[in-house]
Design a protein around this motif. Sequence first.
Motif, short mmCIF file in Angstrom:
data_model
loop_
_atom_site.label_atom_id
_atom_site.label_comp_id
_atom_site.label_asym_id
_atom_site.label_seq_id
_atom_site.Cartn_x
_atom_site.Cartn_y
_atom_site.Cartn_z
N TYR A 69 42.92 -34.21 -15.66
CA TYR A 69 41.67 -34.46 -16.36
C TYR A 69 41.77 -33.96 -17.80
N ILE A 70 41.02 -34.56 -18.68
CA ILE A 70 40.86 -34.03 -20.03
C ILE A 70 39.54 -33.28 -20.09
N SER A 71 39.59 -32.07 -20.67
CA SER A 71 38.37 -31.32 -20.87
C SER A 71 38.34 -30.80 -22.29
N THR A 72 37.18 -30.38 -22.75
CA THR A 72 37.03 -29.91 -24.12
C THR A 72 36.61 -28.45 -24.18
N HIS A 73 37.16 -27.74 -25.15
CA HIS A 73 36.89 -26.32 -25.35
C HIS A 73 35.59 -26.17 -26.13
N ALA A 74 34.71 -25.27 -25.62
CA ALA A 74 33.40 -25.09 -26.26
C ALA A 74 32.83 -26.47 -26.57
N SER A 75 32.62 -27.25 -25.54
CA SER A 75 32.31 -28.68 -25.65
C SER A 75 31.08 -28.96 -26.50
N PHE A 76 30.16 -28.04 -26.56
CA PHE A 76 28.88 -28.21 -27.25
C PHE A 76 28.94 -27.87 -28.73
N ALA A 77 30.03 -27.20 -29.16
CA ALA A 77 30.09 -26.64 -30.52
C ALA A 77 30.51 -27.70 -31.53
N CYS A 121 26.72 -20.78 -26.98
CA CYS A 121 27.07 -20.30 -28.32
C CYS A 121 28.57 -20.11 -28.45
N TYR A 122 29.10 -20.39 -29.68
CA TYR A 122 30.52 -20.22 -29.91
C TYR A 122 30.79 -19.91 -31.37
N PRO A 123 31.52 -18.84 -31.67
CA PRO A 123 31.88 -17.75 -30.74
C PRO A 123 30.69 -16.86 -30.41
N ASP A 124 29.62 -16.98 -31.23
CA ASP A 124 28.36 -16.34 -30.89
C ASP A 124 27.24 -17.20 -31.48
N CYS A 125 26.00 -16.82 -31.22
CA CYS A 125 24.88 -17.67 -31.60
C CYS A 125 24.59 -17.69 -33.10
N VAL A 127 26.93 -18.27 -35.26
CA VAL A 127 27.90 -19.20 -35.84
C VAL A 127 27.61 -20.63 -35.41
N ASN A 128 27.66 -20.88 -34.13
CA ASN A 128 27.39 -22.23 -33.63
C ASN A 128 26.52 -22.12 -32.39
N ASP A 129 25.25 -22.44 -32.54
CA ASP A 129 24.27 -22.38 -31.45
C ASP A 129 24.10 -23.78 -30.89
N GLY A 130 24.58 -23.96 -29.67
CA GLY A 130 24.54 -25.29 -29.05
C GLY A 130 23.28 -25.56 -28.25
N GLY A 131 22.26 -24.73 -28.41
CA GLY A 131 21.02 -24.95 -27.68
C GLY A 131 21.06 -24.34 -26.30
N VAL A 132 20.06 -24.65 -25.49
CA VAL A 132 19.96 -24.04 -24.17
C VAL A 132 20.79 -24.82 -23.15
N LEU A 133 21.28 -24.10 -22.16
CA LEU A 133 22.13 -24.67 -21.13
C LEU A 133 21.47 -25.83 -20.41
N GLU A 134 20.19 -25.68 -20.09
CA GLU A 134 19.51 -26.73 -19.32
C GLU A 134 19.54 -28.08 -20.03
#
Length: 297
Positions: A69-77, A121-125, A127-134
């Motif tokens: 499978y292909i997957s992405t690192h910090a997919s939301f960032a 968040c990556y590496p923390d909120c 820097v790059n806040d990807g929103g809420v998990l839900e």
Amino acid sequence: MFPQNSAHMMGSSGQRAVRRGSGQLCGAVFRALVVVCLALQLSGGAYAATKACNQHEELCARAYNDVTYISTHASFAVTSQTKPTKPGTQFKGIKEQLEDGVRGLHLNIMQGASASEVSLCYPDCTVNDGGVLEDTLVTVKTWMDANPNDVVTIFLEGVGTDASPSAVVKAFTDSGIYKYMLPGKPSTWPTLDKMTSDGTTLVVFAEDPNIASANVKGSFIPYAGTVLKLDGPFSYGAEWTCGPWNRTTESIMLIPHFIVQTSTYNGATYNNMPYPFSLGTTNGYQYESHAVVCRGG
């Protein structure tokens, strides 16, 4: 999965992670994605199927941990490819990643505005806040609703995360995606045909043991004893490596494949930040070379 300038391969540990013939699944060049390849060893054998599992009929007869499978690192960032204003790992959002063939998502979870909220968040909120998990889980569920024959893997990352286990469970429950979850680690991994027929097309691994022990339709699956994550990431000029390689208890292999750099943002310095602007090289011939090295030539 491949983080920005990165790839991971998942496979049966102790064996070759990739063989020729898997290239159409894991060897594709995702120039707009930082990818991690969940590279699982592919076994031979034909399968006369009437449906396609993960877009290929021949994959239906294979066990979950016997597929690449292909997957992405910090997919939301997500960051801009042309005018980036913040560090990130991806140039495309999660929906577009899934449409492009990504089937594994790495989600770095942290406590949000309150203990009842989980943020990405990556590496923390700061820097790059990807929103809420839900919200991200709703996006994934919507895609899965329309693609019932595709198996997706989510990695909840962050050892020692301050995210509340109950809040993580609530995000999976309230998003509705829990209905697709494989109910815990099976004694033997099912085939993709079995998973798609049963409607259990979502596998969720949790790196933090407290999150892993939280119950959602059974349980999350802990990294410990299941996921073998090989060495990585890598700096420019470093050789791709495959260690540690000889452990045999883990049934899922994750090979990082990405280049990192040191970045400064808002006055703070961050080490090992994926560098997305050399993806054409990293996810091109270097990716194939890494796979060949790790499979034993």
